[in-house]
Design a protein around this motif. Structure first.
Motif, PDB file in Angstrom:
ATOM      1  N   ASP A 152      45.272  43.323  36.374  1.00 21.79           N
ATOM      2  CA  ASP A 152      45.371  42.999  34.940  1.00 21.79           C
ATOM      3  C   ASP A 152      46.630  43.609  34.323  1.00 21.79           C
ATOM      4  OD1 ASP A 152      42.191  42.170  34.290  1.00 21.79           O
ATOM      5  OD2 ASP A 152      42.497  43.556  35.935  1.00 21.79           O
TER       6      ASP A 152
ATOM      7  N   TYR B 254      35.813  49.792  26.892  1.00 18.51           N
ATOM      8  CA  TYR B 254      34.724  48.821  26.682  1.00 18.51           C
ATOM      9  C   TYR B 254      34.297  48.308  28.057  1.00 18.51           C
ATOM     10  CZ  TYR B 254      37.748  44.609  27.141  1.00 18.51           C
ATOM     11  OH  TYR B 254      38.586  43.625  27.591  1.00 18.51           O
TER      12      TYR B 254
ATOM     13  N   THR C  17      34.832  40.195  27.170  1.00 25.57           N
ATOM     14  CA  THR C  17      33.419  40.475  27.432  1.00 25.57           C
ATOM     15  C   THR C  17      32.513  40.335  26.203  1.00 25.57           C
ATOM     16  OG1 THR C  17      33.780  41.784  29.407  1.00 25.57           O
ATOM     17  CG2 THR C  17      31.853  42.371  28.075  1.00 25.57           C
TER      18      THR C  17
END
Ligand code: PHB
Length: 395
Positions: free
Chosen positions: A256, A174, A107
Motif C-alpha cells: 500500500d 483503524y 473499511t
C-alpha cells in the motif's frame, strides 16, 4: 350492468394489469444493475478513480451483455464517508433494484453496508477495503481485493530470514492498520524477531514526522509500515527528511505504501523498499501486460494500481456468476455461483474461498527499482495461494 358482464370486465382489467406487471418485470429482468459506490472525491479519490477505470475497462473488453442480460453500471460517489455509503446503498437497493453492490474504498464504508446486504440478500463485492473481518459482517459479502494479514504474514517471514531482528511498526489507526500490526507482530515473534514498539497514526492527514522521530530514536533494524493507498507519498517524504535510511533503518511494509498510482513520483527515497502485496503493475505475465497497456490506453496513461485490479476482478466475478446462473438474478443463486469462482487475473491465479468468501491469491515479494527510468515494484518471489490468515486461529 348484468353481473356476468361486470365480472368479465373486471377479469379483463385484472388480466391487463397482470400483463403490465409481467411486461415491466420482463423489462426489469433484461437489465442487470450493478451499484458501484466509490470515493470519487476527498482524500481517497485515487481509489475511486482507479476502480472506476478498471470496471469500465472490463465491461468495454467483455461487452455489456452477459447471458442475454444488459449490464448497467450505476456509479455514485460517497466521498469516503460511511453515512453516505449507507444512504446510497439503500437507495440503490430500494429504488434502483440493483442485483449487486460493489466498490467500498475503505473499511468503515464496507462495514456500514453489510447489514443492508444481509437484509436485502444482495451480493456485495468488496473491491478495495481490506480489514479481515469485513467478510464476516454479512454472508452476502465477497472480496476481490486482499486482506492485511494476507499481505503481511509473508513479509514477517521474509524479514526474519533476512537479518532483521528488531522492528518498529507504524500503522494507520483503524481496522486494516490494526490487522497489519497484529499479523506482523505475531508472525515475526514466532520466527524469532521482536517488535520493539507499535505506533498507530491517525488515518486522516497524518503528520508522520513525530512518529518517525520516535522510530529513529528506537534504532530498530527496520520499520514496518501500513498506510492506506494514496498516503504513501507523505510517509516517504518524512522518512527521507528524518534521515531514517542514513541511520541504517530499513523500510518494509505492505505494498500500500508503494502504491503504483503514486510510486513514480516518490523519487529516489523509495528505491530499495521491500514490500509484499498481491499486485504490481510490473507483474510479468501476458495477462498483466495486456491489462496494463489497455488500462493506460483507456485512461490517459494512468498506471493501474492494486485498487484497479480489485475493481477489474470484481466485475469479472459478477460476469462469471451471471453466466453460471444463465442470467438469473436471485441473490442466493448468484451468491452460490460466486463462492466457487476461480480464474486467471492480471495479478495471477485467484479464487474465492467458499468457506469465507474471501480471495485466495499469491502474495509477491517486491523491491522498488528503477526500470526504464520509472519506479516499479519489481517482484522477486511469491507465497502461493495464500488464504486470509486473519481468520485462522493461529493469528
Ligand atoms: C481499508 O480501509 O480497508 C483500506 C484502504 C486502503 C488500503 C488498504 C485498506 O490501501
Amino acid at each position: 350492468m348484468p353481473l356476468i358482464a361486470f365480472l368479465s370486465r373486471r377479469s379483463m382489467l385484472a388480466a391487463g394489469a397482470a400483463a403490465l406487471l409481467a411486461a415491466s418485470a420482463a423489462q426489469a429482468q433484461e437489465t442487470v444493475k450493478i451499484g458501484l459506490i466509490l470515493p470519487m472525491t476527498g482524500p481517497f479519490a485515487s481509489t475511486g478513480r482507479q476502480i472506476e477505470a478498471a470496471a469500465k475497462l472490463y465491461i468495454a473488453q467483455n461487452g455489456d451483455t452477459v447471458a442475454g442480460k444488459k449490464i448497467q453500471l450505476l456509479l455514485q460517489d460517497d466521498g469516503g464517508v460511511a453515512d453516505q455509503t449507507k444512504r446510497i446503498a439503500q437507495e440503490m437497493i430500494v429504488n434502483q433494484k440493483v442485483a449487486f453492490l460493489a466498490g467500498f474504498g475503505l473499511t468503515p464504508l464496507a462495514f456500514a453496508v453489510a447489514p443492508l446486504s444481509t437484509q436485502a440478500k444482495v451480493p456485495t463485492v468488496v473491491m478495495a477495503a481490506a480489514t479481515s473481518s469485513i467478510t464476516e459482517k454479512s454472508p452476502y459479502i465477497l472480496r476481490t481485493s486482499f486482506t492485511l494479514p494476507q499481505a503481511t504474514v509473508p513479509l514477517a517471514d521474509w524479514a526474519a530470514k533476512n537479518n532483521i531482528k528488531t522492528v518498529v511498526t507504524v500503522v494507520a489507526d483503524y481496522g486494516p492498520g490494526i490487522d497489519a500490526e497484529n499479523a506482523f507482530k505475531t508472525r515475526f515473534a514466532a520466527a524469532g524477531g521482536q517488535v520493539t514498539e507499535a505506533i498507530r497514526v491517525p488515518i486522516a492527514n497524518p503528520d508522520f514526522a513525530p512518529f518517525l522521530q520516535r522510530v529513529k530514536d528506537a534504532k530498530p533494524n527496520a520499520v514496518f509500515v501500513f498506510v492506506p493507498s494514496g498516503v504513501g507519498s507523505a510517509f516517504m517524504k518524512q522518512f527521507k527528511e528524518r534521515g531514517l535510511a542514513e541511520a541504517g533503518i530499513r523500510l518494509i511494509g505492505t505494498g500500500d505504501v508503494t502504491d503504483d498510482d503514486i510510486l513514480n513520483n516518490m523519487g529516489e527515497v523509495a528505491l530499495g523498499t521491500i514490500t509484499t502485496h498481491h499486485y504490481s503493475a510490473a507483474h510479468d505475465s501476458p495477462e498483466n501486460k495486456a491489462f496494463v497497456s489497455a488500462f493506460k490506453a483507456a485512461s490517459k496513461d494512468m498506471r493501474p494500481n492494486f485498487m484497479a485490479v480489485g475493481g477489474y476482478d470484481g466485475i469479472a466475478l459478477i460476469y462469471q456468476a451471471l453466466k453460471a446462473t444463465n442470467g438469473a438474478t436471485g441473490g442466493d443463486a448468484l451468491l452460490a455461483a460466486m463462492k466457487t469462482a476461480k480464474w486467471m487475473s492480471p495479478r495471477g491465479p485467484i479464487a474465492i474461498d467458499p468457506q469465507t468468501r474471501d480471495i485466495v491469491q499469491n502474495i509477491y515479494f517486491r523491491e522498488v527499482k528503477s526500470v526504464g527510468g520509472e519506479l516499479y515494484n519489481v517482484e522477486f518471489g511469491a507465497a502461493e495461494a495464500v488464504k486470509d490468515p486473519g481468520k485462522s486461529p493461529t493469528n
